[in-house]
Design an enzyme around this catalytic site. Structure first.
Site, PDB file in Angstrom:
ATOM      1  N   SER A  46       0.840  -1.203   0.000  1.00  0.00           N
ATOM      2  CA  SER A  46       0.000   0.000   0.000  1.00  0.00           C
ATOM      3  C   SER A  46       0.873   1.250   0.000  1.00  0.00           C
ATOM      4  O   SER A  46       0.391   2.344  -0.300  1.00  0.00           O
ATOM      5  CB  SER A  46      -0.930  -0.002   1.213  1.00  0.00           C
ATOM      6  OG  SER A  46      -0.192  -0.173   2.410  1.00  0.00           O
ATOM      7  N   LYS A 112       4.401 -11.514   3.738  1.00  0.00           N
ATOM      8  CA  LYS A 112       3.013 -11.691   3.306  1.00  0.00           C
ATOM      9  C   LYS A 112       2.940 -11.784   1.783  1.00  0.00           C
ATOM     10  O   LYS A 112       3.561 -10.996   1.075  1.00  0.00           O
ATOM     11  CB  LYS A 112       2.145 -10.537   3.814  1.00  0.00           C
ATOM     12  CG  LYS A 112       0.665 -10.676   3.409  1.00  0.00           C
ATOM     13  CD  LYS A 112      -0.257  -9.837   4.272  1.00  0.00           C
ATOM     14  CE  LYS A 112      -0.251  -8.354   3.960  1.00  0.00           C
ATOM     15  NZ  LYS A 112      -0.648  -8.017   2.577  1.00  0.00           N
ATOM     16  N   GLU A 181      -9.163 -10.008   3.602  1.00  0.00           N
ATOM     17  CA  GLU A 181      -9.544  -8.636   3.245  1.00  0.00           C
ATOM     18  C   GLU A 181     -10.883  -8.612   2.508  1.00  0.00           C
ATOM     19  O   GLU A 181     -11.082  -9.351   1.522  1.00  0.00           O
ATOM     20  CB  GLU A 181      -8.454  -8.002   2.361  1.00  0.00           C
ATOM     21  CG  GLU A 181      -8.829  -6.586   1.885  1.00  0.00           C
ATOM     22  CD  GLU A 181      -7.653  -5.789   1.347  1.00  0.00           C
ATOM     23  OE1 GLU A 181      -6.498  -6.234   1.459  1.00  0.00           O
ATOM     24  OE2 GLU A 181      -7.915  -4.685   0.802  1.00  0.00           O
TER      25      GLU A 181
END
Ligand code: KIV
Ligand code: NA
Length: 263
Positions: A46, A112, A181
Site C-alpha cells: 500500500s 506476506k 480482506e
C-alpha cells in the site's frame, strides 16, 4: 516488553486476545506504534498508493519494500515486522525465496503474499527455509485487474467455499497467519473457526483473531476513496499517539470493527 514472535501470535489467538496490526513505512511511526502496543507492523505494498501516489499497488518493487522495511525495523523494538512481497515477485517458489530473503535481510520477521491454494508450494518452500508466511486472501489488491476492481470477495456460496479451501491449503502448507480482506463478516468468522492459526481481518468482521488498518486511513490523511472498513481514529483525539492508542484499545476490546465497517 518482550519481542512479538510467531508463538506470541499463536498464544494471543489461543487466549482470545485480539491482535492489533497496522501498516508502517518509517522508523518514527514504527517507534510510536511499538510504544502504543501494536503487535505487528506491516510494510505493505500500500506504500505505493499512500506514500507514492500510485493508483494501485502494482508499481511497487521489492527494493522499495526493502528500503521501508529497514526503516521500520530500525524504529521498532518489540513489534513483529511483516513485509509484503510485491506484485510479480513471487511467481515461482525460487523467485519468492530470493525476494523474501531481501526483505528478511532488511529486517522482516514474516512475509506476506497474496493468493490462494496455488501458493501452497511456495509457502512450503519458504517456511522450510526459515521464512514465516502470512497468506493474504479475499480482496487481494495485486489482482485488482483480474478481479475487475476493488470488490468484496466471497459473497457467493461457491467463492466462499473456495476461500475456505484456500485458507486450509495454505495453513497445511505452513502459513503462520492468514489475512482476510473485504469478505462478509460471517465468512471471516467461519474461516477463523476453521483454522488453528490466527486470522487478521481488514473488512472481514469482528471475529478474526486480529485487525489491520493502513495507518494513513487510521489518521484520516489518505486523500483517496475511503473503504467501508476504514475508521478515522483521529476523530475525537488531539494527538497521533492518542489515535493509535484508541485503535489498539478498540481492537482489543472488540469495539472495532463495528457493524458499519463490515460486509
Ligand atoms: O499493503 C497493505 O497495506 C496491506 C494491508 C491492507 C493488509 O496488504
Ligand atoms: Na499489501
Amino acid at each position: 516488553t518482550k519481542a512479538v514472535t510467531i508463538h506470541t501470535l499463536a498464544e494471543l489467538r489461543a487466549r482470545g486476545e485480539k491482535i492489533a496490526m497496522l501498516t508502517c513505512y518509517d522508523a518514527s511511526f514504527a517507534s510510536l506504534m511499538d510504544r502504543c502496543g501494536v503487535e505487528i507492523l506491516l510494510i505493505g505494498d500500500s506504500l505505493g498508493m499512500v506514500c507514492n501516489g500510485h493508483p494501485s499497488t502494482l508499481p511497487v518493487t521489492v527494493a522499495e519494500l526493502a528500503y521501508h522495511t529497514a526503516a521500520v525495523a530500525r524504529g521498532s523494538k518489540s513489534a513483529m515486522v511483516m513485509a509484503d512481497l510485491s506484485f510479480g515477485s513471487y511467481g515461482t517458489p525460487e523467485t519468492a525465496y530470493h525476494n523474501a530473503v531481501q526483505l528478511m535481510q532488511a529486517g522482516a520477521h514474516m512475509i506476506k503474499i497474496e493468493g490462494g491454494a496455488w501458493l501452497a508450494d511456495t509457502v512450503r518452500f519458504l517456511t522450510e527455509r526459515g521464512v514465516p508466511i502470512c497468506a493474504h486472501l479475499g480482496l487481494t489488491p495485486q489482482s485488482v485487474h483480474q478481479l475487475g476492481g476493488y470488490k468484496v470477495q466471497g459473497k457467493t456460496a461457491d467463492s466462499a467455499e473456495l476461500l475456505k479451501r484456500d485458507a486450509m491449503a495454505l495453513q497445511a502448507a505452513g502459513a503462520a497467519v492468514v489475512l482476510l480482506e473485504a469478505i462478509p463478516a460471517a465468512l471471516g468468522k467461519e474461516v477463523t473457526d476453521l483454522l488453528t492459526v490466527p486470522t487478521i481481518g481488514i473488512g472481514a468482521g469482528p471475529d478474526c483473531s486480529g485487525q489491520v488498518l493502513v495507518m494513513h486511513d487510521l489518521l484520516g490523511v489518505f486523500p483517496g476513496r475511503k473503504a467501508r472498513f476504514v475508521k478515522n481514529f483521529m476523530d475525537g483525539q488531539t494527538s497521533i499517539d492518542g489515535a493509535i492508542t484508541a485503535y489498539v484499545s478498540a481492537v482489543k476490546d472488540g469495539s472495532f470493527p463495528a457493524l458499519e465497517h463490515c460486509f
